[in-house]
Motif scaffolding. Structure first.
Motif, PDB file in Angstrom:
ATOM      1  N   TRP A   1       0.422  -1.464  -0.137  1.00  0.00           N
ATOM      2  CA  TRP A   1      -0.203   0.341  -0.147  1.00  0.00           C
ATOM      3  C   TRP A   1       0.606   1.277   0.296  1.00  0.00           C
ATOM      4  CZ3 TRP A   1      -4.956  -0.838   0.095  1.00  0.00           C
ATOM      5  CH2 TRP A   1      -5.743  -2.076   0.711  1.00  0.00           C
ATOM      6  N   LEU A   2       0.798   2.281  -1.227  1.00  0.00           N
ATOM      7  CA  LEU A   2       1.652   3.267  -1.420  1.00  0.00           C
ATOM      8  C   LEU A   2       0.882   3.994  -0.487  1.00  0.00           C
ATOM      9  CD1 LEU A   2       4.219   2.673  -2.679  1.00  0.00           C
ATOM     10  CD2 LEU A   2       2.576   1.218  -3.627  1.00  0.00           C
ATOM     11  N   MET A   3       2.084   4.720   0.083  1.00  0.00           N
ATOM     12  CA  MET A   3       1.347   6.316   1.404  1.00  0.00           C
ATOM     13  C   MET A   3       1.868   7.672   0.876  1.00  0.00           C
ATOM     14  SD  MET A   3       2.107   4.155   4.675  1.00  0.00           S
ATOM     15  CE  MET A   3       2.805   5.400   5.908  1.00  0.00           C
ATOM     16  N   GLY A   4       2.230   7.266  -0.267  1.00  0.00           N
ATOM     17  CA  GLY A   4       2.702   9.067  -0.891  1.00  0.00           C
ATOM     18  C   GLY A   4       5.190   9.123  -0.525  1.00  0.00           C
ATOM     19  N   ARG A   5       5.517  10.635  -0.948  1.00  0.00           N
ATOM     20  CA  ARG A   5       6.271  10.717  -1.091  1.00  0.00           C
ATOM     21  C   ARG A   5       6.732  10.919   0.642  1.00  0.00           C
ATOM     22  NH1 ARG A   5       9.874   9.427  -5.820  1.00  0.00           N
ATOM     23  NH2 ARG A   5      10.760  10.926  -4.231  1.00  0.00           N
ATOM     24  N   VAL A   6       7.871  10.277   0.758  1.00  0.00           N
ATOM     25  CA  VAL A   6       8.557  10.950   2.029  1.00  0.00           C
ATOM     26  C   VAL A   6       9.395  11.530   2.565  1.00  0.00           C
ATOM     27  CG1 VAL A   6       8.075   8.675   3.336  1.00  0.00           C
ATOM     28  CG2 VAL A   6      10.154   8.800   2.001  1.00  0.00           C
ATOM     29  N   ASP A   7      10.180  12.756   0.850  1.00  0.00           N
ATOM     30  CA  ASP A   7      11.114  12.810   1.006  1.00  0.00           C
ATOM     31  C   ASP A   7       9.919  14.651   0.504  1.00  0.00           C
ATOM     32  OD1 ASP A   7      10.063  13.031  -2.155  1.00  0.00           O
ATOM     33  OD2 ASP A   7      12.130  11.685  -2.268  1.00  0.00           O
ATOM     34  N   ASP A   8      11.600  15.415  -0.023  1.00  0.00           N
ATOM     35  CA  ASP A   8      10.418  16.959  -0.457  1.00  0.00           C
ATOM     36  C   ASP A   8      10.217  16.882  -2.039  1.00  0.00           C
ATOM     37  OD1 ASP A   8      10.420  18.344   2.027  1.00  0.00           O
ATOM     38  OD2 ASP A   8      12.878  18.620   2.558  1.00  0.00           O
ATOM     39  N   VAL A   9       9.352  16.153  -1.812  1.00  0.00           N
ATOM     40  CA  VAL A   9       8.643  16.383  -3.445  1.00  0.00           C
ATOM     41  C   VAL A   9       7.669  16.260  -3.671  1.00  0.00           C
ATOM     42  CG1 VAL A   9       8.838  14.832  -5.697  1.00  0.00           C
ATOM     43  CG2 VAL A   9      11.241  14.989  -4.289  1.00  0.00           C
ATOM     44  N   LEU A  10       6.913  16.817  -4.274  1.00  0.00           N
ATOM     45  CA  LEU A  10       5.390  17.018  -4.648  1.00  0.00           C
ATOM     46  C   LEU A  10       4.230  15.656  -5.363  1.00  0.00           C
ATOM     47  CD1 LEU A  10       4.411  20.134  -3.401  1.00  0.00           C
ATOM     48  CD2 LEU A  10       5.001  19.030  -2.228  1.00  0.00           C
ATOM     49  N   ASN A  11       3.489  15.148  -5.573  1.00  0.00           N
ATOM     50  CA  ASN A  11       3.346  14.343  -6.660  1.00  0.00           C
ATOM     51  C   ASN A  11       1.359  15.305  -6.629  1.00  0.00           C
ATOM     52  OD1 ASN A  11       2.071  12.625  -8.526  1.00  0.00           O
ATOM     53  ND2 ASN A  11       2.975  10.904  -7.388  1.00  0.00           N
ATOM     54  N   VAL A  12       1.919  16.453  -7.840  1.00  0.00           N
ATOM     55  CA  VAL A  12       0.643  17.042  -8.235  1.00  0.00           C
ATOM     56  C   VAL A  12      -0.369  16.258  -9.019  1.00  0.00           C
ATOM     57  CG1 VAL A  12      -0.280  19.078  -8.747  1.00  0.00           C
ATOM     58  CG2 VAL A  12       1.571  18.895  -6.895  1.00  0.00           C
ATOM     59  N   ALA A  13      -1.576  15.485  -9.181  1.00  0.00           N
ATOM     60  CA  ALA A  13      -2.470  15.413  -9.789  1.00  0.00           C
ATOM     61  C   ALA A  13      -0.954  14.114 -11.203  1.00  0.00           C
ATOM     62  CB  ALA A  13      -2.285  16.124 -11.426  1.00  0.00           C
ATOM     63  N   GLY A  14      -0.552  13.488 -10.055  1.00  0.00           N
ATOM     64  CA  GLY A  14       0.293  12.478 -10.791  1.00  0.00           C
ATOM     65  C   GLY A  14       1.811  12.837 -11.479  1.00  0.00           C
ATOM     66  N   HIS A  15       2.276  13.896 -11.323  1.00  0.00           N
ATOM     67  CA  HIS A  15       3.276  14.695 -11.622  1.00  0.00           C
ATOM     68  C   HIS A  15       4.077  15.015 -10.396  1.00  0.00           C
ATOM     69  CE1 HIS A  15       1.631  14.510 -15.703  1.00  0.00           C
ATOM     70  NE2 HIS A  15       0.589  15.772 -15.576  1.00  0.00           N
ATOM     71  N   ARG A  16       5.884  15.130 -10.966  1.00  0.00           N
ATOM     72  CA  ARG A  16       6.320  15.129  -9.670  1.00  0.00           C
ATOM     73  C   ARG A  16       7.234  17.062  -9.870  1.00  0.00           C
ATOM     74  NH1 ARG A  16      10.721  10.089  -9.854  1.00  0.00           N
ATOM     75  NH2 ARG A  16      12.017  11.469  -9.050  1.00  0.00           N
ATOM     76  N   LEU A  17       7.365  17.533  -8.614  1.00  0.00           N
ATOM     77  CA  LEU A  17       7.427  18.438  -8.737  1.00  0.00           C
ATOM     78  C   LEU A  17       8.451  18.856  -7.062  1.00  0.00           C
ATOM     79  CD1 LEU A  17       4.688  20.743  -9.661  1.00  0.00           C
ATOM     80  CD2 LEU A  17       6.512  20.553 -10.455  1.00  0.00           C
TER      81      LEU A  17
END
Ligand code: PRX
Length: 659
Positions: A520-536
């Motif tokens: 079960w993936l829980m999202g990033r644990v670093d300073d990276v965002l996932n906005v609408a499936g795009h990494r920023l």
């Protein structure tokens, strides 16, 4: 099938998800992979497993060794020689698939172009000759900045044909972002278009490129695809710029012999965001990448000869590289390619395409699915979607509601769903159901692909017990993994292999494994965002903000967003003399969009007198998150100036701009 209602938003809730979706018996009986023994075989002898699959590809010279692993450096199919365009085009263009559509393209205005394998072969050969005529040689980099038009995969495959690594830059990126990528890769040739269509408007790609080129003096030649015509109002610089169609016509149909390259020869560089302000160019090589993408495409999407496969991603992202171009074409599949957006001219655009093209396998992102859900089931209901037999998702965690809605309203309750976890760095799908075998659970990417060995570890790198959360790592090399960061091998080693020893790849994602071993993936644990499936990267966004003359300092965090999964909240401390007004907030949002691209536009801008920092001057993002999400502010004892918080809180709901 149980129908428990679950609490969403928390992993505890997710782990209580009790709905189970076994593969429908008819699907399972006909699936490409049916025997669970593949998992055991891959576990017993991973290299043997990959080598067996690699024999399905066409090699110019067989390999001597399957893998060399000197962590963190890996080489696959050492001594082997192969050409990606031969595997994706030539071997289908001369046989039974000669007249089979390879790419079924639909433009936003409704125009269409179908390229059979034979036609694709001709175009790729010409484009390869054109690149050679411009002086492109094996090893030279070519930047491609195009809308979703057939020339994009043609250009990529032409580069692969002559051994010139391509670097595709998403057409939504701004001139500055394009210039940074051109300069970092050292490309001398840029392929772009006069413009592209987006919701009836023209995206000024050539004008963006011209602005980028002012800051990228290394580019000697620009090839311009004519897409929008006179409406673009572009200027061509004599000596530097030429039209694609003219250059293609000039080289004729003599054919361009493919350049056999070593399995480890660079195939492409693709830039993605990380935790610093500078995007990293992940380098993928040829043999292992082709194997990883072709095998996963065949097994996860269950590709059969008569499938009409549609992945809705943009080829500017890794999903399009692996699962519009290389994976499907290596399998001789028919891939639909669409230039537009799901809601233009109407909210049923995708379903209209599925119905008209008789799409059988459909792969999209959770953000899109949440969008469809919000627009209502009446839009897909207007169309006959009975051709669909398999659905997929990628890019971000999918909430069980969206999963179930997708299953019901798009899949008609009969199509298995493959929730595929992977990254730009992994090149290929890593955790996913195999649709003929895996019992799926809404919200879980389920189990590792055969030969892939993920684990969930604590801060020291020890595996955590089933049911507990931690950092997702990969313990064994896989063929399609990125080999390095272009020009920065130290960053590659430190970032991906620096935490738990040189043989453990750190994904940057948090995950849990349940009692049955499902991930079960829980999202990033670093300073990276996932906005609408795009990494920023937050740092990239912050640098864009402080490049505005009114901003002295900025911090950016991800906030919950109903549609996009994550939204962007920016906190800015202004320079003396700048006034915190709504107009300035709007200007900053526009400024970030101009610097990076529209996907980076902050949803909210807060003006603050100070940013909360620890004594070691680290910005306390957790506190900003608490404020932005309206929670009680947590422990502030490490703050240098706790009074800062009261001020920040006061600005919440004050001078902010909300999209
Ligand atoms: O956080 C994970 C998320 O997307 C990140 C990778 O982003 P990118 O390199 O842009 O590639 C996106 C397409 C492969 C991962 O670190 N992610 C991707 N797929 C999933 C996902 N999170 C949860 N579930 C997924 N299926």
């Amino acid at each position: 099938m149980a129908t428990t209602t679950i609490v969403t938003g928390s992993i505890e809730g997710l782990l209580q998800e009790e709905r189970r979706y076994p593969p429908p018996p008819a699907f399972a009986a006909a699936a490409n992979v049916r025997d669970p023994e593949v998992y055991e075989r891959a576990r017993r002898d991973p290299e043997g497993f990959w080598a067996e699959a690699a024999r399905e590809l066409t090699w110019e010279r067989p390999w001597d060794r399957v893998m060399d692993w000197t962590p963190p450096t890996v080489k696959w199919f050492v001594g082997g020689q192969i050409n990606a365009s031969v595997n994706c085009v030539d071997r289908h263009a001369h046989g039974e698939r000669r007249t089979k559509p390879a790419i079924v393209w639909e433009g936003e205005p409704g125009d269409e172009r179908v390229l059979t394998y034979e036609e694709l072969h001709r175009e790729v050969n010409r484009a390869a000759l054109m690149l050679k005529a411009l002086g492109v040689q094996k090893g030279d980099r070519v930047t491609i900045y195009l809308p979703m038009v057939p020339e994009l995969p043609i250009a990529m495959l032409a580069c692969a044909r002559i051994g010139a690594p391509h670097t595709v830059v998403f057409g939504g990126f701004a001139p500055e972002a394009l210039a940074g990528r051109i300069n970092d890769s050292g490309a001398k040739v840029l392929i772009t278009a006069d413009g592209g269509y987006r919701r009836g408007q023209i995206v000024p790609l050539k004008q963006n490129a011209d602005r980028a080129l002012a800051a990228a003096p290394g580019v000697e030649h620009v090839v311009v695809v004519e897409r929008v015509g006179a409406a673009a109002g572009i200027a061509m610089e004599p000596g530097r710029d030429r039209w694609w169609h003219e250059a293609m016509a000039a080289v004729g149909d003599g054919g361009c012999p493919p350049e056999p390259v070593d399995a480890e020869h660079p195939l492409y560089i693709l830039y993605t965001s990380g935790t610093t302000g500078k995007p990293k160019g992940l380098l993928h090589t040829t043999g292992g990448y082709l194997l990883g993408t072709s095998l996963t495409a065949k097994w996860v999407f269950d590709l059969k000869e008569d499938d009409i496969y549609w992945c809705t991603a943009d080829i500017g992202w890794v999903t399009g590289h692996s699962y519009i171009v290389y994976g499907p074409l290596a399998n001789g599949a028919t891939a639909v390619m669409f230039e537009g957006t799901p809601d233009y001219p109407d909210k049923d655009r995708f379903w209209d395409i599925v119905e008209r093209r008789r799409v059988t396998v459909f792969y999209t992102a959770p953000t899109a699915i949440r969008g469809f859900m919000g627009w209502g089931a009446e839009h897909p209901a207007k169309h006959d979607l009975s051709s669909l037999r398999l659905l997929g998702t990628v890019g971000e965690p999918i909430n069980p509601e969206a999963w179930v809605w997708y299953h019901e309203h798009i899949g008609g309750g009969r199509c298995p769903i493959v929730d595929t976890w992977w990254q730009t760095e992994t090149g290929m799908i890593m955790i996913s159901p195999l649709p003929g075998m895996t019992v799926t659970k809404p919200g879980s990417a389920t189990v590792p692909f055969p030969g892939v060995e993920p684990d969930v570890v604590d801060g020291q790198g020890n595996s955590v017990p089933l049911g507990q959360g931690g950092n997702l790592v990969l313990r064994r090399p896989w063929p399609a993994m990125a080999r390095t960061i272009w020009g920065d091998p130290d960053r590659y080693a430190a970032q991906y292999f620096g935490s738990y020893g040189p043989a453990v790849y750190v994904t940057g994602d948090g995950a849990r494994r349940d009692e049955e071993g499902y991930f079960w993936l829980m999202g990033r644990v670093d300073d990276v965002l996932n906005v609408a499936g795009h990494r920023l990267g937050t740092m990239e966004l912050e640098s864009a903000l402080v490049s505005h003359p009114a901003v002295a300092e900025a911090a950016v965090i991800g906030i919950g967003h109903e549609l996009k999964g994550q939204g962007i909240a920016a906190f800015a401390r202004l320079r003396v003399g700048a006034e915190a007004t709504d107009a300035l907030a709007e200007e900053l949002r526009r400024h970030v969009a101009e610097k990076i691209g529209p996907i980076a536009r902050p949803d909210r801008v807060y003006f603050v007198a100070e940013l909360p920092k620890t004594r070691s001057a680290k910005i306390m993002r957790r506190l900003l998150r608490d404020i932005a999400e309206g929670r009680v502010v947590g422990d502030t004892t490490t703050l240098t100036d706790p009074g800062v918080l009261a001020e920040i809180k006061a600005s919440y709901g004050g001078a902010e701009a909300v999209e």
